[in-house]
Design a protein around this motif. Structure first.
Motif, PDB file in Angstrom:
ATOM      1  N   PHE A 101      14.904  -7.109   0.908  1.00 42.92           N
ATOM      2  CA  PHE A 101      14.179  -6.607  -0.252  1.00 42.92           C
ATOM      3  C   PHE A 101      12.727  -6.365   0.137  1.00 42.92           C
ATOM      4  N   GLY A 102      12.168  -5.226  -0.282  1.00 40.83           N
ATOM      5  CA  GLY A 102      10.771  -4.927   0.026  1.00 40.83           C
ATOM      6  C   GLY A 102      10.056  -4.361  -1.187  1.00 40.83           C
ATOM      7  N   MET A 103       8.828  -4.814  -1.383  1.00 40.24           N
ATOM      8  CA  MET A 103       8.067  -4.361  -2.554  1.00 40.24           C
ATOM      9  C   MET A 103       6.588  -4.356  -2.229  1.00 40.24           C
ATOM     10  N   GLY A 104       5.918  -3.241  -2.547  1.00 41.94           N
ATOM     11  CA  GLY A 104       4.493  -3.142  -2.258  1.00 41.94           C
ATOM     12  C   GLY A 104       3.696  -4.049  -3.200  1.00 41.94           C
ATOM     13  N   LEU A 105       2.899  -4.927  -2.633  1.00 45.61           N
ATOM     14  CA  LEU A 105       2.117  -5.859  -3.459  1.00 45.61           C
ATOM     15  C   LEU A 105       1.080  -5.118  -4.300  1.00 45.61           C
ATOM     16  N   GLU A 115       8.246   3.694  -7.632  1.00 40.16           N
ATOM     17  CA  GLU A 115       9.165   2.742  -7.050  1.00 40.16           C
ATOM     18  C   GLU A 115       8.372   1.481  -6.790  1.00 40.16           C
ATOM     19  N   ILE A 116       8.821   0.342  -7.353  1.00 42.38           N
ATOM     20  CA  ILE A 116       8.091  -0.884  -7.004  1.00 42.38           C
ATOM     21  C   ILE A 116       8.815  -1.699  -5.963  1.00 42.38           C
ATOM     22  N   GLY A 117      10.101  -1.629  -5.964  1.00 43.70           N
ATOM     23  CA  GLY A 117      10.777  -2.434  -4.957  1.00 43.70           C
ATOM     24  C   GLY A 117      12.128  -1.863  -4.612  1.00 43.70           C
ATOM     25  N   ASN A 118      12.638  -2.279  -3.464  1.00 41.74           N
ATOM     26  CA  ASN A 118      13.883  -1.729  -2.963  1.00 41.74           C
ATOM     27  C   ASN A 118      14.744  -2.830  -2.337  1.00 41.74           C
ATOM     28  N   ASN A 119      15.975  -2.964  -2.851  1.00 39.74           N
ATOM     29  CA  ASN A 119      16.958  -3.878  -2.278  1.00 39.74           C
ATOM     30  C   ASN A 119      17.824  -3.112  -1.304  1.00 39.74           C
ATOM     31  N   VAL A 151       1.228  -1.033   8.044  1.00 38.35           N
ATOM     32  CA  VAL A 151       0.398   0.166   8.169  1.00 38.35           C
ATOM     33  C   VAL A 151       1.322   1.382   8.229  1.00 38.35           C
ATOM     34  N   ARG A 152       1.050   2.383   7.397  1.00 41.76           N
ATOM     35  CA  ARG A 152       1.809   3.641   7.456  1.00 41.76           C
ATOM     36  C   ARG A 152       0.838   4.807   7.577  1.00 41.76           C
ATOM     37  N   VAL A 153       0.605   5.239   8.828  1.00 44.35           N
ATOM     38  CA  VAL A 153      -0.313   6.376   9.038  1.00 44.35           C
ATOM     39  C   VAL A 153       0.307   7.640   8.478  1.00 44.35           C
ATOM     40  N   GLU A 170      -2.539  11.456   4.605  1.00 38.38           N
ATOM     41  CA  GLU A 170      -3.012  12.594   3.801  1.00 38.38           C
ATOM     42  C   GLU A 170      -2.839  12.361   2.303  1.00 38.38           C
ATOM     43  N   ARG A 171      -1.973  11.410   1.957  1.00 33.36           N
ATOM     44  CA  ARG A 171      -1.719  11.180   0.540  1.00 33.36           C
ATOM     45  C   ARG A 171      -2.688  10.165  -0.047  1.00 33.36           C
ATOM     46  N   VAL A 172      -3.359   9.429   0.840  1.00 32.15           N
ATOM     47  CA  VAL A 172      -4.270   8.391   0.365  1.00 32.15           C
ATOM     48  C   VAL A 172      -5.411   9.009  -0.439  1.00 32.15           C
ATOM     49  N   HIS A 197      -0.445   5.439  -2.819  1.00 29.27           N
ATOM     50  CA  HIS A 197      -0.356   5.302  -1.366  1.00 29.27           C
ATOM     51  C   HIS A 197      -1.610   4.746  -0.713  1.00 29.27           C
ATOM     52  N   CYS A 198      -1.407   3.837   0.233  1.00 28.20           N
ATOM     53  CA  CYS A 198      -2.481   3.310   1.074  1.00 28.20           C
ATOM     54  C   CYS A 198      -1.990   3.457   2.513  1.00 28.20           C
ATOM     55  N   THR A 199      -2.902   3.419   3.500  1.00 31.73           N
ATOM     56  CA  THR A 199      -2.393   3.330   4.873  1.00 31.73           C
ATOM     57  C   THR A 199      -2.120   1.867   5.206  1.00 31.73           C
ATOM     58  N   GLU A 220       0.449  -4.469   1.680  1.00 38.21           N
ATOM     59  CA  GLU A 220       1.214  -5.680   1.942  1.00 38.21           C
ATOM     60  C   GLU A 220       2.578  -5.545   1.298  1.00 38.21           C
ATOM     61  N   MET A 221       3.605  -5.967   2.007  1.00 38.81           N
ATOM     62  CA  MET A 221       4.944  -5.863   1.440  1.00 38.81           C
ATOM     63  C   MET A 221       5.551  -7.245   1.222  1.00 38.81           C
ATOM     64  N   LEU A 222       5.880  -7.505  -0.034  1.00 42.85           N
ATOM     65  CA  LEU A 222       6.552  -8.747  -0.363  1.00 42.85           C
ATOM     66  C   LEU A 222       8.033  -8.564  -0.055  1.00 42.85           C
TER      67      LEU A 222
HETATM   68  P1  ATP Z   1       7.078   6.449  -1.526  1.00 44.01           P
HETATM   69  O1  ATP Z   1       8.212   7.427  -1.667  1.00 44.01           O
HETATM   70  O2  ATP Z   1       6.356   6.186  -2.812  1.00 44.01           O
HETATM   71  O3  ATP Z   1       6.174   6.788  -0.392  1.00 44.01           O
HETATM   72  P2  ATP Z   1       8.777   4.801   0.089  1.00 44.01           P
HETATM   73  O4  ATP Z   1      10.123   5.278  -0.275  1.00 44.01           O
HETATM   74  O5  ATP Z   1       8.134   5.304   1.309  1.00 44.01           O
HETATM   75  O6  ATP Z   1       7.782   5.023  -1.163  1.00 44.01           O
HETATM   76  P3  ATP Z   1       9.791   2.261   0.977  1.00 44.01           P
HETATM   77  O7  ATP Z   1       9.847   2.768   2.357  1.00 44.01           O
HETATM   78  O8  ATP Z   1      11.061   2.014   0.240  1.00 44.01           O
HETATM   79  O9  ATP Z   1       8.834   3.184   0.078  1.00 44.01           O
HETATM   80  O10 ATP Z   1       8.899   0.917   0.981  1.00 44.01           O
HETATM   81  C1  ATP Z   1       9.149  -0.206   0.130  1.00 44.01           C
HETATM   82  C2  ATP Z   1       7.982  -0.460  -0.804  1.00 44.01           C
HETATM   83  O11 ATP Z   1       6.731  -0.445  -0.139  1.00 44.01           O
HETATM   84  C3  ATP Z   1       7.846   0.597  -1.863  1.00 44.01           C
HETATM   85  O12 ATP Z   1       8.662   0.301  -2.947  1.00 44.01           O
HETATM   86  C4  ATP Z   1       6.379   0.509  -2.235  1.00 44.01           C
HETATM   87  O13 ATP Z   1       6.177  -0.485  -3.215  1.00 44.01           O
HETATM   88  C5  ATP Z   1       5.711   0.075  -0.955  1.00 44.01           C
HETATM   89  N1  ATP Z   1       5.037   1.200  -0.268  1.00 44.01           N
HETATM   90  C6  ATP Z   1       5.601   2.125   0.510  1.00 44.01           C
HETATM   91  N2  ATP Z   1       4.672   2.971   1.026  1.00 44.01           N
HETATM   92  C7  ATP Z   1       3.476   2.551   0.541  1.00 44.01           C
HETATM   93  C8  ATP Z   1       2.127   2.992   0.716  1.00 44.01           C
HETATM   94  N3  ATP Z   1       1.812   4.031   1.508  1.00 44.01           N
HETATM   95  N4  ATP Z   1       1.141   2.318   0.070  1.00 44.01           N
HETATM   96  C9  ATP Z   1       1.434   1.250  -0.712  1.00 44.01           C
HETATM   97  N5  ATP Z   1       2.682   0.790  -0.909  1.00 44.01           N
HETATM   98  C10 ATP Z   1       3.707   1.416  -0.296  1.00 44.01           C
END
Ligand code: ATP
Ligand code: MG
Length: 855
Positions: free
Chosen positions: A223-227, A196-200, A68-70, A74-76, A82-84, A87-89
């Motif tokens: 490694f993290g990636m938004g599902l 950005e789909i994923g981050n190592n 959850v990212r509150v 505002e961006r949702v 963006h979602c609040t 799921e992160m793989l």
């Molecule tokens: P952004 O700049 O787009 O907000 P972020 O830099 O905050 O992304 P990270 O903190 O690196 O993203 O998170 C790792 C992954 O989680 C991202 O690559 C993305 O796929 C996913 N992610 C991050 N924030 C969100 C969100 N609010 N909703 C959906 N997926 C997200």
């Protein structure tokens, strides 16, 4: 099409096949981490395994973590990504494999398992992480044109102390149509083009808390990636709200509201917000969060009420969130089976909270109804609307909606006026105190009390508060420079026993009192002893700019003559603006000369001396000043070596060398005979040089060369480009020639005429082709046509011998066009026409053959 649930499974399965242990998602409530309100990444619950505080269940782990990212609330609904709740793989290595495997596997997963087109993937590495760069470019084979190096902010993971390290992100290019259009748009830009789909994260250093980085013995991978984002790309949908499972929730909102998606942007936005918030609400309650007024409970309450609000905006008047929760549970139960067991509790909590919220709204509503019943006419007052908003927290859009239902309109001007007044009130109070002088500002200080300025020699001193008011502090002595003579005011802090005052601005009143303007935390009553400290870094930058302004003035006079006078100036941290009298625009060479002169004088390292004397003495010494101005009995004369001597009340460096360097940004005319130079010094000059350099490097990367060879490369490319254009023109001509030759070979003989009838590839070259045919065969009769989807153009041309025998191009065209649904005409040797039906061309040619036979 792969569904969200399948993608999740494929990912976890893939990393299981690479010997990772699959763990279930951890709860959204952090187990033993007081620094975190809610789990916001796959890595967050793994922190103890990274720090070594706990032993991981395996050296390689993979999860799909609820997050959850509150912070993104505002961006949702506004951005596509963006979602609040999301799921992160993730896959993790605790001191096991490192960069090579991490990069290779992620790439394999994207391109082989997800079958994403590798040409649409971009990768970033941290500035100096050549190791990762080489793996991407040399081993995986990602071309450098799709690689970027990003700085600390984007690509270095560091939380101040403990394990940290460089990152490498993977971006998906959604094409120019989703971009911001800026020429600088590239991975890392905030628009929706490169997602950005994923981050190592390669945790390879330890930060000792003071910025000293030492290599870690145990190197880790996180490694993290938004599902949802991955699904969005794999499913080829425009945003996360059109991913399969989420779409079904969104459609349920549509059903409940009776509003379909894609009709109005305002409604779509609300549909997306409700869809998102109900997902986070369900997940939070499932993990044990209860609505309340603090911490996690407040987050939940806020999400829930916001969802209810947007429900209202969609026209829903009854509680509906509890109903909607059932859909979320259904859609997510495959991955989170516990949702089914907890369904009843989840729905009950949602129902009670929503009902409570609606009651607050109802209280406001009855007040509103009462006010409505009182009015005459059709305009509802701005005052009661404002009262409802200000005192009862009743949303203004709801008021508007109800008024509309009642056929009333709001006195919007009055409402806006009241809102503006409210916002202005605090500001006004402060401004009035500052600007109106002692007559109306009653700080309880006699006229003759003044503040002593000690900031020429010191940047921090102890002093006593003489008077305090809302946002204002007066001291007996102060190192804070008040804005004057073009030099901006200092900022900094004033600290006392019982409070802190952040100084944002400083003004000097005509009677000599210096007002510190800013915000107080705690209490700094008059009589209290305090310490006043100027922001030293900022002040140093201001002094650089000010001293250099003196050098600039001298350099301008040296080059252009003594008529150059200062006509105004503005001195800010490392930036200056200098207005001067001069008639013509300096040439680029002259500007370069001035810049060089100033830089040489800086490097001379002149000591800067300040003497106090009478204006007459200063004048006699030859100090630069506008002696038309009024000066007091004594003036400060600032001299830099024997180069510059100027009257000045500002603060200066003690040596010109401390200015570092100087760079002119622009020179322009601001009035007849008055010009303005804008320039930078110190760090800003270095930043500017860095900026130019990175642009150069960017251009060099694009052109696949080095900055030093950029110009040669660019001119070589231009030459190449011209050559290619020429070759292309030749090729085109050759192609046309080949076409003509082919026609000539396939010509047929009719009664002594050479007949050519064929389709030409385009209308543009139709006439020219006919002319070429005409010039080849004196006895030729040629008919060509071009078909541009329904619009058919004909052209006929006859050689001189054919014309002599009585066959005219104009007649030929008329005959053909008559059959092909059009008309035309022209000269005997060449004629054009138009029609609509190319299908009948063969019949038309038969007609021409008949004519030729009858000659
Ligand atoms: P952004 O700049 O787009 O907000 P972020 O830099 O905050 O992304 P990270 O903190 O690196 O993203 O998170 C790792 C992954 O989680 C991202 O690559 C993305 O796929 C996913 N992610 C991050 N924030 C969100 C969100 N609010 N909703 C959906 N997926 C997200
Ligand atoms: Mg973010």
């Amino acid at each position: 099409m792969l569904g969200l649930n399948e993608i999740r499974e494929k990912y976890l399965y893939f990393f299981e096949s690479k010997d990772h242990k699959r763990l279930p998602s951890f709860s959204l409530i952090p187990e033993s981490d007081a620094t975190l309100l809610l789990i916001n990444s796959g890595m967050a619950p793994m922190k103890p395994f990274f720090s070594g505080a706990a032993a991981p269940p395996a050296k390689r782990v993979t999860t799909c973590q609820k997050c959850v990212r509150v912070i993104d609330i505002e961006r949702v609904g506004k951005t596509d990504r963006h979602c609040t709740f999301f799921e992160m793989l993730g896959h993790f290595s605790f001191g096991d494999y490192f960069k090579r495997e991490a990069i290779t596997w992620t790439w394999e997963f994207f391109t082989k398992v997800m079958e994403i087109d590798p040409n649409l993937l971009y990768c970033s590495v941290y500035l100096d992480d050549d190791e990762a760069w080489d793996i991407w470019t040399k081993e995986i084979g990602v071309p450098e044109s799709r690689m970027v190096r990003l700085g600390k902010e984007d690509n270095f993971w560091d939380i101040g102390s403990g394990p940290c390290g460089p990152c490498s992100e993977i971006y998906f290019d959604r094409g120019e149509k989703n971009g911001c259009g800026s020429p600088d748009c590239k991975p890392g830009c905030d628009c929706d083009r490169f997602v950005e789909i994923g981050n190592n994260v390669f945790t390879q250093f330890n930060n000792d808390g003071e910025g000293n980085y030492t290599p870690l013995k145990q190197k880790n991978i996180d490694f993290g990636m938004g599902l949802e984002r991955l699904a969005c790309i794999v499913q080829g949908v425009p945003n996360v709200f059109e991913v399969d499972t989420i779409t079904r929730i969104r459609q349920r909102v549509s059903e409940l509201a009776g509003v379909s998606y894609g009709q109005s942007e305002r409604h779509d936005m609300s549909l997306r917000v409700v869809t998102d918030h109900i997902r986070s609400t369900v997940m939070l309650i499932s993990d044990g969060v209860q609505p309340s007024n603090e911490k996690r409970g407040y987050v939940l309450r806020r999400l829930l009420r916001r969802a209810a609000r947007h429900g209202r905006l969609l026209g829903i008047t009854k509680p509906f969130l509890c109903d909607l929760a059932a859909t979320v549970i259904e859609e997510s139960a495959a991955a989170y089976p516990e949702l089914r067991q907890r369904a009843e509790r989840i729905q009950t909590i949602i129902r009670l909270e929503e009902e409570r919220f609606l009651k607050t709204i109802d209280a406001g509503l009855s007040l509103l109804r009462e006010e409505i019943s009182k009015i005459e006419g059709t305009v509802f007052g701005g005052d009661p609307t404002f009262m409802l908003y200000d005192t009862f927290g009743f949303p203004i859009d709801l008021t508007l909606e109800i008024l509309e239902e009642e056929g009333l309109s709001l006195d919007r001007d009055r409402f806006d006026e009241l809102m503006a007044e409210q916002r202005q009130r605090a500001r006004d109070a402060r401004a009035e105190l500052v600007n109106s002088g002692w007559s109306t500002v009653d700080l309880g200080l006699p006229r003759e009390v003044t503040s002593e300025f000690v900031g020429y020699d010191t940047l921090s001193c102890d002093a006593t508060v003489l008077a305090a008011a809302e946002g204002i502090l007066v001291l007996d002595r102060t190192p804070f420079y008040a804005e004057s003579g073009g030099q901006c005011a200092d900022t900094g802090v004033i600290t006392g026993e019982s409070g802190v005052f952040r100084v944002e601005d400083v003004r000097k009143l005509p009677d000599g009192k210096i007002l510190h303007i800013g915000e107080a935390e705690g209490d700094l009553p008059s009589g209290q002893g305090i310490t006043a400290s100027v922001n030293t870094e900022r002040r140093a930058a201001v002094m650089r700019a000010h001293s250099v302004t003196h050098l600039l003035q001298k350099a301008l006079r040296g080059l252009f003559g003594e008529h150059v006078e200062q006509a105004g100036s503005q001195v800010e941290p490392d930036r200056l603006r200098f207005d001067y009298t001069h008639f013509s625009a300096p040439t680029p060479e002259q500007l370069a000369q001035i810049s060089e002169e100033v830089n040489r004088r800086i490097l001379q390292g002149y000591s800067v001396c300040v003497d106090v004397m009478t204006p007459e003495e200063a004048k006699a010494k030859g100090a630069m000043a506008l002696f038309t101005e009024k000066y007091g009995a004594s003036v400060r004369v600032v001299s830099m070596g024997d180069y510059s001597m100027e009257l000045c009340g500002g603060t200066h460096l003690d040596n010109t060398a401390k200015a570092g360097s100087f760079r002119i940004l622009s020179d322009s005319s601001i009035a007849a005979g008055v010009r303005r130079i804008e320039a930078v010094t110190g760090l800003a000059a270095l930043e500017l040089a860095d900026l130019f350099e990175s642009r150069l490097r960017g251009a060099a990367v694009l052109l696949k060369t080095t900055p030093s060879e950029l110009v040669d490369k660019a001119s070589a490319l231009l030459t190449e480009h011209k050559k290619l254009q020429k070759e292309m023109a030749q090729l085109q001509q050759k192609l046309a020639g080949g076409f003509i030759d082919g026609l000539l070979r396939n010509a047929c003989e009719v009664n002594g005429f050479t007949l050519i009838a064929a389709q030409n590839p385009d209308a543009a070259s139709l006439r020219q082709a006919c002319e070429m045919l005409r010039d080849k065969n004196p006895d030729g009769v040629n008919v060509l046509y071009a078909d541009e989807g329904g619009k058919v153009t004909f052209c006929a041309a006859c050689g001189p011998d054919a014309v002599k025998r009585g066959v005219k191009a104009g007649d030929v065209v008329k005959t053909v066009c008559a059959l092909c649904g059009g008309g035309g005409g022209g000269r005997p040797d060449i004629a054009m026409g138009g029609g609509t039906d190319a299908e009948r061309f063969a019949d038309a040619v038969e007609k021409v053959v008949e004519i030729l036979k009858s000659v």
